[in-house]
Design a protein around this motif. Sequence first.
Motif, PDB file in Angstrom:
ATOM      1  N   LEU A 109       0.818  -1.208   0.000  1.00  0.00           N
ATOM      2  CA  LEU A 109       0.000   0.000   0.000  1.00  0.00           C
ATOM      3  C   LEU A 109       0.856   1.265   0.000  1.00  0.00           C
ATOM      4  O   LEU A 109       0.580   2.218  -0.739  1.00  0.00           O
ATOM      5  CB  LEU A 109      -0.921   0.001   1.219  1.00  0.00           C
ATOM      6  CG  LEU A 109      -1.828   1.230   1.378  1.00  0.00           C
ATOM      7  CD1 LEU A 109      -2.756   1.375   0.172  1.00  0.00           C
ATOM      8  CD2 LEU A 109      -2.647   1.128   2.670  1.00  0.00           C
ATOM      9  N   MET A 110       1.922   1.277   0.789  1.00  0.00           N
ATOM     10  CA  MET A 110       2.792   2.446   0.848  1.00  0.00           C
ATOM     11  C   MET A 110       3.465   2.702  -0.503  1.00  0.00           C
ATOM     12  O   MET A 110       3.546   3.842  -0.961  1.00  0.00           O
ATOM     13  CB  MET A 110       3.842   2.253   1.934  1.00  0.00           C
ATOM     14  CG  MET A 110       3.304   2.353   3.358  1.00  0.00           C
ATOM     15  SD  MET A 110       2.893   4.030   3.829  1.00  0.00           S
ATOM     16  CE  MET A 110       4.538   4.697   4.128  1.00  0.00           C
ATOM     17  N   VAL A 111       3.944   1.649  -1.138  1.00  0.00           N
ATOM     18  CA  VAL A 111       4.590   1.804  -2.444  1.00  0.00           C
ATOM     19  C   VAL A 111       3.585   2.326  -3.467  1.00  0.00           C
ATOM     20  O   VAL A 111       3.884   3.241  -4.257  1.00  0.00           O
ATOM     21  CB  VAL A 111       5.199   0.471  -2.914  1.00  0.00           C
ATOM     22  CG1 VAL A 111       5.678   0.574  -4.353  1.00  0.00           C
ATOM     23  CG2 VAL A 111       6.352   0.071  -2.004  1.00  0.00           C
ATOM     24  N   PHE A 112       2.390   1.772  -3.451  1.00  0.00           N
ATOM     25  CA  PHE A 112       1.356   2.225  -4.385  1.00  0.00           C
ATOM     26  C   PHE A 112       1.026   3.695  -4.181  1.00  0.00           C
ATOM     27  O   PHE A 112       0.982   4.479  -5.139  1.00  0.00           O
ATOM     28  CB  PHE A 112       0.090   1.379  -4.214  1.00  0.00           C
ATOM     29  CG  PHE A 112      -1.123   1.976  -4.880  1.00  0.00           C
ATOM     30  CD1 PHE A 112      -1.246   1.951  -6.266  1.00  0.00           C
ATOM     31  CD2 PHE A 112      -2.126   2.572  -4.132  1.00  0.00           C
ATOM     32  CE1 PHE A 112      -2.359   2.520  -6.882  1.00  0.00           C
ATOM     33  CE2 PHE A 112      -3.234   3.134  -4.737  1.00  0.00           C
ATOM     34  CZ  PHE A 112      -3.358   3.109  -6.123  1.00  0.00           C
ATOM     35  N   LEU A 113       0.797   4.102  -2.929  1.00  0.00           N
ATOM     36  CA  LEU A 113       0.431   5.493  -2.655  1.00  0.00           C
ATOM     37  C   LEU A 113       1.570   6.448  -2.993  1.00  0.00           C
ATOM     38  O   LEU A 113       1.341   7.547  -3.503  1.00  0.00           O
ATOM     39  CB  LEU A 113       0.032   5.655  -1.187  1.00  0.00           C
ATOM     40  CG  LEU A 113      -1.248   4.952  -0.748  1.00  0.00           C
ATOM     41  CD1 LEU A 113      -1.482   5.154   0.743  1.00  0.00           C
ATOM     42  CD2 LEU A 113      -2.442   5.467  -1.547  1.00  0.00           C
ATOM     43  N   GLY A 114       2.800   6.034  -2.712  1.00  0.00           N
ATOM     44  CA  GLY A 114       3.928   6.912  -2.956  1.00  0.00           C
ATOM     45  C   GLY A 114       4.181   7.183  -4.424  1.00  0.00           C
ATOM     46  O   GLY A 114       4.612   8.284  -4.789  1.00  0.00           O
ATOM     47  N   PHE A 115       3.899   6.212  -5.284  1.00  0.00           N
ATOM     48  CA  PHE A 115       4.252   6.355  -6.690  1.00  0.00           C
ATOM     49  C   PHE A 115       3.031   6.430  -7.607  1.00  0.00           C
ATOM     50  O   PHE A 115       3.170   6.384  -8.830  1.00  0.00           O
ATOM     51  CB  PHE A 115       5.169   5.209  -7.112  1.00  0.00           C
ATOM     52  CG  PHE A 115       6.491   5.252  -6.399  1.00  0.00           C
ATOM     53  CD1 PHE A 115       7.497   6.095  -6.836  1.00  0.00           C
ATOM     54  CD2 PHE A 115       6.711   4.480  -5.259  1.00  0.00           C
ATOM     55  CE1 PHE A 115       8.713   6.157  -6.172  1.00  0.00           C
ATOM     56  CE2 PHE A 115       7.925   4.531  -4.583  1.00  0.00           C
ATOM     57  CZ  PHE A 115       8.926   5.381  -5.039  1.00  0.00           C
ATOM     58  N   SER A 116       1.862   6.570  -7.026  1.00  0.00           N
ATOM     59  CA  SER A 116       0.646   6.779  -7.815  1.00  0.00           C
ATOM     60  C   SER A 116       0.345   8.271  -7.889  1.00  0.00           C
ATOM     61  O   SER A 116       1.107   9.106  -7.404  1.00  0.00           O
ATOM     62  CB  SER A 116      -0.529   6.044  -7.169  1.00  0.00           C
ATOM     63  OG  SER A 116      -0.884   6.677  -5.942  1.00  0.00           O
ATOM     64  N   ARG A 117      -0.781   8.635  -8.478  1.00  0.00           N
ATOM     65  CA  ARG A 117      -1.158  10.048  -8.557  1.00  0.00           C
ATOM     66  C   ARG A 117      -1.426  10.652  -7.187  1.00  0.00           C
ATOM     67  O   ARG A 117      -1.408  11.866  -7.021  1.00  0.00           O
ATOM     68  CB  ARG A 117      -2.389  10.213  -9.441  1.00  0.00           C
ATOM     69  CG  ARG A 117      -3.688   9.646  -8.860  1.00  0.00           C
ATOM     70  CD  ARG A 117      -4.861   9.976  -9.789  1.00  0.00           C
ATOM     71  NE  ARG A 117      -6.141   9.643  -9.197  1.00  0.00           N
ATOM     72  CZ  ARG A 117      -6.787   8.509  -9.384  1.00  0.00           C
ATOM     73  NH1 ARG A 117      -6.232   7.570 -10.142  1.00  0.00           N
ATOM     74  NH2 ARG A 117      -7.962   8.297  -8.821  1.00  0.00           N
ATOM     75  N   PHE A 118      -1.663   9.793  -6.192  1.00  0.00           N
ATOM     76  CA  PHE A 118      -1.898  10.300  -4.841  1.00  0.00           C
ATOM     77  C   PHE A 118      -0.627  10.844  -4.193  1.00  0.00           C
ATOM     78  O   PHE A 118      -0.680  11.514  -3.166  1.00  0.00           O
ATOM     79  CB  PHE A 118      -2.459   9.185  -3.948  1.00  0.00           C
ATOM     80  CG  PHE A 118      -3.758   8.612  -4.438  1.00  0.00           C
ATOM     81  CD1 PHE A 118      -4.864   9.423  -4.627  1.00  0.00           C
ATOM     82  CD2 PHE A 118      -3.873   7.257  -4.713  1.00  0.00           C
ATOM     83  CE1 PHE A 118      -6.064   8.901  -5.074  1.00  0.00           C
ATOM     84  CE2 PHE A 118      -5.070   6.724  -5.165  1.00  0.00           C
ATOM     85  CZ  PHE A 118      -6.177   7.541  -5.355  1.00  0.00           C
ATOM     86  N   GLY A 119       0.525  10.541  -4.779  1.00  0.00           N
ATOM     87  CA  GLY A 119       1.793  10.896  -4.144  1.00  0.00           C
ATOM     88  C   GLY A 119       2.002  12.385  -3.961  1.00  0.00           C
ATOM     89  O   GLY A 119       2.725  12.808  -3.056  1.00  0.00           O
ATOM     90  N   GLU A 120       1.385  13.213  -4.808  1.00  0.00           N
ATOM     91  CA  GLU A 120       1.567  14.655  -4.711  1.00  0.00           C
ATOM     92  C   GLU A 120       0.627  15.311  -3.705  1.00  0.00           C
ATOM     93  O   GLU A 120       0.718  16.518  -3.461  1.00  0.00           O
ATOM     94  CB  GLU A 120       1.371  15.300  -6.083  1.00  0.00           C
ATOM     95  CG  GLU A 120       2.455  14.933  -7.092  1.00  0.00           C
ATOM     96  CD  GLU A 120       3.834  15.363  -6.617  1.00  0.00           C
ATOM     97  OE1 GLU A 120       3.965  16.477  -6.088  1.00  0.00           O
ATOM     98  OE2 GLU A 120       4.782  14.558  -6.761  1.00  0.00           O
ATOM     99  N   THR A 121      -0.281  14.553  -3.131  1.00  0.00           N
ATOM    100  CA  THR A 121      -1.203  15.106  -2.133  1.00  0.00           C
ATOM    101  C   THR A 121      -0.423  15.560  -0.913  1.00  0.00           C
ATOM    102  O   THR A 121       0.392  14.814  -0.369  1.00  0.00           O
ATOM    103  CB  THR A 121      -2.245  14.052  -1.726  1.00  0.00           C
ATOM    104  OG1 THR A 121      -2.947  13.606  -2.883  1.00  0.00           O
ATOM    105  CG2 THR A 121      -3.235  14.636  -0.726  1.00  0.00           C
ATOM    106  N   ARG A 122      -0.690  16.772  -0.482  1.00  0.00           N
ATOM    107  CA  ARG A 122       0.038  17.326   0.656  1.00  0.00           C
ATOM    108  C   ARG A 122      -0.739  17.083   1.942  1.00  0.00           C
ATOM    109  O   ARG A 122      -1.959  17.230   1.981  1.00  0.00           O
ATOM    110  CB  ARG A 122       0.293  18.824   0.459  1.00  0.00           C
ATOM    111  CG  ARG A 122       1.364  19.378   1.395  1.00  0.00           C
ATOM    112  CD  ARG A 122       1.845  20.730   0.914  1.00  0.00           C
ATOM    113  NE  ARG A 122       2.604  20.653  -0.323  1.00  0.00           N
ATOM    114  CZ  ARG A 122       3.899  20.355  -0.380  1.00  0.00           C
ATOM    115  NH1 ARG A 122       4.581  20.094   0.729  1.00  0.00           N
ATOM    116  NH2 ARG A 122       4.522  20.309  -1.537  1.00  0.00           N
ATOM    117  N   LEU A 123      -0.025  16.679   3.005  1.00  0.00           N
ATOM    118  CA  LEU A 123      -0.649  16.382   4.288  1.00  0.00           C
ATOM    119  C   LEU A 123      -0.856  17.683   5.062  1.00  0.00           C
ATOM    120  O   LEU A 123      -0.233  17.949   6.086  1.00  0.00           O
ATOM    121  CB  LEU A 123       0.230  15.402   5.068  1.00  0.00           C
ATOM    122  CG  LEU A 123       0.468  14.059   4.374  1.00  0.00           C
ATOM    123  CD1 LEU A 123       1.476  13.219   5.140  1.00  0.00           C
ATOM    124  CD2 LEU A 123      -0.844  13.291   4.190  1.00  0.00           C
ATOM    125  N   SER A 124      -1.741  18.492   4.524  1.00  0.00           N
ATOM    126  CA  SER A 124      -2.068  19.778   5.136  1.00  0.00           C
ATOM    127  C   SER A 124      -3.392  20.244   4.555  1.00  0.00           C
ATOM    128  O   SER A 124      -3.852  19.733   3.523  1.00  0.00           O
ATOM    129  CB  SER A 124      -0.973  20.812   4.857  1.00  0.00           C
ATOM    130  OG  SER A 124      -0.814  20.991   3.468  1.00  0.00           O
TER     131      SER A 124
END
Length: 570
Positions: A109-124
């Motif tokens: 899951l971490m690898v998928f989220l990090g390198f998918s389109r979700f990766g640019e989402t900012r935690l703010s």
Amino acid sequence: MDDLTPHKRHRIHWDGHGPGYVAHPDEPEFAGHGLEPESGPTPAVLEADRLRHRPGTVFWISIVLVLAFTAWAALAPESLGGSLTGIMNWVAGSVGWTYLLVSFGCIALMVFLGFSRFGETRLSASDGERPEFSTFSWLAMILSAVMGIGLISYGVAEPISHFASPPHGMADTGTHEAAVRALQFSYFDWGPHAWGVFGVFGLAIAYSTHRRGNTGLVSPMLKPIFGKAMDGWAGKVIDIFAVLATLFGTTTSLGLGASQIAEGINRVLGIPETTFVKVAIIAGITVIFTLSALSGVNRGIKFLSQSTAVLSVGLALFVLVTGPTNFISNIFFEASGQYVNDFFKVSFMTPASPDEVQWYQWWTYFMLAWWLSWGAFVGVFLAKISRGRTIREFVLGVMGVPSLVFFIWFTIFGGTAIKFDMDGDGAIGKAALENPNQAFFDTLAHLPLVEVTSVIGIILVILYFVSGADANTFVLSMLTSRGTLEPTRPVLTVWGALTGIVALFLFLVGGLTALQQTAMISALPFTIIVALLGVSLILQLREDRRFDRYRVVRREDLRTGSLRQVDRPE
């Protein structure tokens, strides 16, 4: 559109102006998709802050359960010890495979989220917000406050133990192949399988608090699956589980730290390594980390983390230069290659005999359960220090960098001990099998300036001990203060004291074994919770406003005008 305020009229527009479109100016932006504030605290956070001086049900029930468990340990230690052993034997023999499955799922899951389109989402709340801490301070806090104590307690003990007794009979004792396998399995226990679990918890909590505006509790993160049930007793039960797992996972670290400090003091000052000494150490350090927790993350934990990072790098470089440098550098690449080659095989390897079940209890299953029991604690702490990071930065910083650092550390210290045993009589490995606390200082004894490096080792254990327990105290206080990120001093003091008290009683009942058993058992419910968190996180990310452009527009959306507002540059 005339019903909209001038402020909103000049900076937003409505998508989907089809026939039958009706504006809903009274609805908040992105209505129906969770709290996504542009700035400022949300009503949920404001309410938690307002009531932070009045701890609620989760606080009192958790206190009662912890005190009841402590009383059991004090009044009937044999009964407690027998119960813990029986439960742990059942867990390892029957459902231990769940630890393997969940930890692997977290990595995927971490690898998928990090390198998918979700990766640019900012935690703010805002895409323009930037991190609060510098990258160095951020990584230093991750390493020292999360698992720093393991660098000293297991950095030599695990590789040399596997070298002296190779896992699953994959190599002959004392051979080069045994050395490679020893490091391979150490990488497995302390690499992505650990940090993937931490990452899922941390990312779910960071997204929930910083992006959605929820409080720092675990229960709100499961609302996409269970809905309003998380506002009632079901949510409180999950939060109580998080508190108990966090407490017992941390007491294991306190026991390890106390044992390691006692061993170091014995080497340097000649003070016997007795139970009284370890109890005194736990009591003294409890006072220190509680006072540190009262100073806050930005001061106490940040300073301790940076100090330990500098000392750790210095000690590692000293051992690398004065130790068997060529052997260390060569075996690092060989063991890393073996780890990658056997990654899937080892990730799903289960015990095939009663002897292997026993081995898994004290290594693979225990380690993975320990990480799960730390999940809520580490997740909340990672969320606290990761505001403003993107998901891609979070994945690389939480799962990638720490895994590499631990690989290097275990290779330098574990590889040095292995080389000394290969060229000598195997004394370090034999001693480690009897008492793992001796391994680190036995290795330093083979190198120059042993008096100086031993003192540095003791200082590192103390600093790691304090910074980890410091962060734990903050997280326990937050989880039992309605999720506020600013728990009160009385609550911080209570949880600091209780952490030390529970560690003391468990240590007196069954030593380090009782601490490890409790951590492993308390983690079992979290195999389910972390899986649900992963599903919930995906559901929330799919509804994030950043990805409206990827969403299919339905006829119903055009008819009712229910599409959300979309920010446009002015």
